[in-house]
Design a protein around this motif. Structure first.
Motif, mmCIF file in Angstrom:
data_model
loop_
_atom_site.group_PDB
_atom_site.id
_atom_site.type_symbol
_atom_site.label_atom_id
_atom_site.label_comp_id
_atom_site.label_asym_id
_atom_site.label_seq_id
_atom_site.Cartn_x
_atom_site.Cartn_y
_atom_site.Cartn_z
ATOM 1 N N HIS A 73 0.834 -1.207 0.000
ATOM 2 C CA HIS A 73 0.000 0.000 0.000
ATOM 3 C C HIS A 73 0.872 1.262 0.000
ATOM 4 O O HIS A 73 0.638 2.190 -0.770
ATOM 5 C CB HIS A 73 -0.927 -0.004 1.216
ATOM 6 C CG HIS A 73 -1.697 1.254 1.375
ATOM 7 N ND1 HIS A 73 -2.753 1.596 0.550
ATOM 8 C CD2 HIS A 73 -1.548 2.283 2.245
ATOM 9 C CE1 HIS A 73 -3.223 2.778 0.917
ATOM 10 N NE2 HIS A 73 -2.508 3.206 1.937
ATOM 11 N N ASN A 90 3.767 1.704 -1.093
ATOM 12 C CA ASN A 90 4.586 1.844 -2.301
ATOM 13 C C ASN A 90 3.795 1.510 -3.559
ATOM 14 O O ASN A 90 4.359 1.066 -4.561
ATOM 15 C CB ASN A 90 5.823 0.949 -2.186
ATOM 16 C CG ASN A 90 6.726 1.408 -1.074
ATOM 17 O OD1 ASN A 90 7.481 2.366 -1.238
ATOM 18 N ND2 ASN A 90 6.634 0.768 0.080
ATOM 19 N N SER A 91 2.501 1.766 -3.527
ATOM 20 C CA SER A 91 1.625 1.376 -4.630
ATOM 21 C C SER A 91 1.923 2.099 -5.935
ATOM 22 O O SER A 91 1.564 1.611 -7.009
ATOM 23 C CB SER A 91 0.160 1.586 -4.242
ATOM 24 O OG SER A 91 -0.090 2.958 -3.989
ATOM 25 N N GLU A 92 2.584 3.239 -5.879
ATOM 26 C CA GLU A 92 2.910 3.974 -7.097
ATOM 27 C C GLU A 92 4.346 3.750 -7.568
ATOM 28 O O GLU A 92 4.778 4.317 -8.560
ATOM 29 C CB GLU A 92 2.636 5.461 -6.883
ATOM 30 C CG GLU A 92 1.155 5.728 -6.637
ATOM 31 C CD GLU A 92 0.826 7.192 -6.406
ATOM 32 O OE1 GLU A 92 1.700 8.058 -6.624
ATOM 33 O OE2 GLU A 92 -0.308 7.464 -6.000
ATOM 34 N N ASP A 93 5.074 2.910 -6.862
ATOM 35 C CA ASP A 93 6.456 2.586 -7.208
ATOM 36 C C ASP A 93 6.485 1.720 -8.478
ATOM 37 O O ASP A 93 5.668 0.811 -8.649
ATOM 38 C CB ASP A 93 7.084 1.822 -6.032
ATOM 39 C CG ASP A 93 8.444 1.273 -6.364
ATOM 40 O OD1 ASP A 93 9.411 2.041 -6.332
ATOM 41 O OD2 ASP A 93 8.529 0.065 -6.676
ATOM 42 N N THR A 94 7.418 1.998 -9.356
ATOM 43 C CA THR A 94 7.521 1.292 -10.635
ATOM 44 C C THR A 94 7.689 -0.216 -10.471
ATOM 45 O O THR A 94 7.021 -0.995 -11.147
ATOM 46 C CB THR A 94 8.700 1.862 -11.463
ATOM 47 O OG1 THR A 94 8.522 3.261 -11.608
ATOM 48 C CG2 THR A 94 8.769 1.227 -12.833
ATOM 49 N N THR A 150 6.909 -2.045 -7.859
ATOM 50 C CA THR A 150 5.697 -2.598 -7.252
ATOM 51 C C THR A 150 4.609 -2.784 -8.315
ATOM 52 O O THR A 150 3.949 -3.828 -8.367
ATOM 53 C CB THR A 150 5.194 -1.686 -6.114
ATOM 54 O OG1 THR A 150 6.222 -1.579 -5.122
ATOM 55 C CG2 THR A 150 3.934 -2.234 -5.468
ATOM 56 N N ILE A 151 4.460 -1.799 -9.170
ATOM 57 C CA ILE A 151 3.461 -1.888 -10.244
ATOM 58 C C ILE A 151 3.778 -3.062 -11.168
ATOM 59 O O ILE A 151 2.901 -3.860 -11.500
ATOM 60 C CB ILE A 151 3.381 -0.553 -11.019
ATOM 61 C CG1 ILE A 151 2.783 0.538 -10.124
ATOM 62 C CG2 ILE A 151 2.567 -0.719 -12.304
ATOM 63 C CD1 ILE A 151 2.933 1.946 -10.665
ATOM 64 N N LYS A 207 9.505 -3.653 -0.028
ATOM 65 C CA LYS A 207 8.713 -3.510 -1.247
ATOM 66 C C LYS A 207 9.390 -4.371 -2.318
ATOM 67 O O LYS A 207 10.546 -4.751 -2.161
ATOM 68 C CB LYS A 207 8.638 -2.041 -1.667
ATOM 69 C CG LYS A 207 9.896 -1.528 -2.334
ATOM 70 C CD LYS A 207 9.614 -0.291 -3.145
ATOM 71 C CE LYS A 207 10.753 0.059 -4.060
ATOM 72 N NZ LYS A 207 10.887 -0.797 -5.230
#
Length: 119
Positions: A38, A40-44, A46-47, A100
């Motif tokens: 949650h 780091n949901s916008e981390d490359t 993680t995506i 992450k």
């Protein structure tokens, strides 16, 4: 995607010294993992990791006690490695760290001295 991994480090003494059931230990890993995803949901990475749900790679390692877990968290902070140190309430004790998702070569050196979690 195959080189992205998520490391989870949980205290092995939760079961042995504190007599926690396995389900409670697994819950600690789930709490820490959900929180770090949650945060780091916008981390490359993680995506990318979440785009291929059927091929996620997680490695669950064990730390011998709370001191070892806190020491790892401090080292990760020092090197700006994003992670979540889960503090279980109401006990107020550190139980688990979830990093992450990272490219393995970036973070393996920080966790390579920990062993795979045993039963």
């Amino acid at each position: 995607m195959s080189n992205i991994v998520q490391y989870i480090v949980v205290r092995s003494d939760l079961r042995s010294a504190l007599n926690w059931p396995m389900g409670a230990v697994i819950a600690q890993c789930c709490h820490a993992t959900a929180a770090v995803m949650h945060l780091n949901s916008e981390d490359t990475d993680t995506i990318s990791y979440l785009k291929d749900l059927d091929n996620m790679h997680k490695v669950v390692l064990e730390a011998k006690d709370e001191a070892a877990l806190v020491k790892l968290s401090e080292k990760l902070k020092e090197h700006e490695i994003k992670h979540k140190l889960w503090i279980e309430q109401p006990e107020n004790i550190a139980t688990c760290i979830a990093l992450k998702p990272y490219v393995k070569d970036i973070v393996h050196k920080y966790v390579k001295h920990f062993k795979l979690l045993k039963e």
